[in-house]
Motif scaffolding. Structure first.
Motif, PDB file in Angstrom:
ATOM      1  N   TYR A 126     -65.154 -56.446   7.312  1.00 46.35           N
ATOM      2  CA  TYR A 126     -64.629 -56.940   7.604  1.00 46.35           C
ATOM      3  C   TYR A 126     -65.413 -56.467   8.867  1.00 46.35           C
ATOM      4  CZ  TYR A 126     -62.501 -52.162   6.951  1.00 46.35           C
ATOM      5  OH  TYR A 126     -63.002 -50.756   6.909  1.00 46.35           O
ATOM      6  N   GLY A 127     -66.678 -56.332   8.464  1.00 48.39           N
ATOM      7  CA  GLY A 127     -68.331 -56.689   9.752  1.00 48.39           C
ATOM      8  C   GLY A 127     -68.228 -55.367  10.641  1.00 48.39           C
ATOM      9  N   ALA A 128     -68.213 -54.233   9.241  1.00 51.73           N
ATOM     10  CA  ALA A 128     -67.651 -53.000  10.582  1.00 51.73           C
ATOM     11  C   ALA A 128     -68.636 -51.381   9.385  1.00 51.73           C
ATOM     12  CB  ALA A 128     -66.603 -51.828  10.422  1.00 51.73           C
ATOM     13  N   ASP A 129     -68.571 -51.036  10.190  1.00 52.28           N
ATOM     14  CA  ASP A 129     -70.352 -49.649   9.718  1.00 52.28           C
ATOM     15  C   ASP A 129     -69.189 -49.175   9.132  1.00 52.28           C
ATOM     16  OD1 ASP A 129     -72.735 -50.507  11.336  1.00 52.28           O
ATOM     17  OD2 ASP A 129     -71.795 -49.909  12.680  1.00 52.28           O
ATOM     18  N   ARG A 130     -69.401 -47.842   8.206  1.00 48.98           N
ATOM     19  CA  ARG A 130     -68.652 -47.296   7.680  1.00 48.98           C
ATOM     20  C   ARG A 130     -68.590 -45.767   8.318  1.00 48.98           C
ATOM     21  NH1 ARG A 130     -67.224 -45.888   2.442  1.00 48.98           N
ATOM     22  NH2 ARG A 130     -68.115 -47.778   1.294  1.00 48.98           N
TER      23      ARG A 130
END
Length: 230
Positions: free
Chosen positions: A77-81
């Motif tokens: 979903y296009g997020a950094d961890r």
């Protein structure tokens, strides 16, 4: 004829039973027993290395359950961890997203449970909050519980029209809703606890774990929606 309900499974690098310790596709018994208690036949769907097989699998089912499990990989979903996000389950993510896409395309009744609700949201372009507190028991291997309230005018409210105390174990939840989804239940802290897709079919996600409780209404609704004509 009882409808055939497919339930996705875990895929573990190592699991132990008897004298064996081997890679395994597995699922807690609560899932298939809940399907059976609700009037359906349960079929377990382990991850396939070829996600393109999902459409052929869904075509043989009357209904689909995407089970709970590990965190969805944030790249989906296009997020950094976030440091508190668990290790990726890449093969399972790919397979279950393909199952969801196939079920939505075919109009197959679909129920997402915990991770399954989160994946449904991601499949429709939504995002997740990667960590919150207060939705587990605080004890490893044990479920917590808390009340959820339905939103009037929703499918979920039609199924369970009053506040319900539910078994819960999650630290991630829906942030931005996916396209077409409506939030249909909330926890007292404002966490989205159920989502549904508008339209004539049955597409519902719940954040809690009905397979760990006694209330069969959500699964019974899926099974009834999946019943073959006649």
């Amino acid at each position: 004829m009882k409808p055939l309900i497919g339930v996705s499974t875990y895929l573990e690098a190592s699991a132990a039973w008897g004298t064996w310790e081997l890679p395994a596709a597995l699922l807690p018994t609560g899932y298939h027993r809940l399907v059976q208690r609700s009037g359906g036949l349960a079929a377990l769907l382990p991850p396939d290395g070829d996600p393109e097989a999902a459409a052929a699998v869904v075509a043989r089912l009357d209904g689909l359950v995407i089970a709970g499990g590990p965190d969805v990989e944030p790249v989906r979903y296009g997020a950094d961890r976030d440091p508190r996000t668990g290790p990726p389950a890449c093969e399972r993510d790919a397979w279950e997203l393909a199952l969801i896409d196939a079920a939505l395309a075919a109009g197959t009744p679909l129920l997402g449970i915990c991770r399954g609700m989160q994946l449904l949201n991601v499949a429709l372009g939504g995002t997740l909050v990667q960590h919150l507190d207060g939705h587990t028991s605080g004890t490893p291997g044990r479920f917590g519980e808390h009340p959820v309230k339905p939103v009037p005018g929703t499918l979920y409210n039609d199924l369970i029209p009053t506040e319900l105390t539910v078994p819960t174990h999650h630290h991630q939840h829906v942030d931005r809703l996916g396209k077409g989804l409506t939030a249909s239940a909330y926890a007292t802290d404002g966490t989205v606890e159920a989502v549904e897709l508008a339209g004539p079919g049955f597409t519902l996600g719940v954040q809690w774990h009905p397979e760990m409780g006694e209330d069969v209404r959500v699964m019974t609704a899926l099974v009834q929606a999946s019943a073959p004509p006649g």
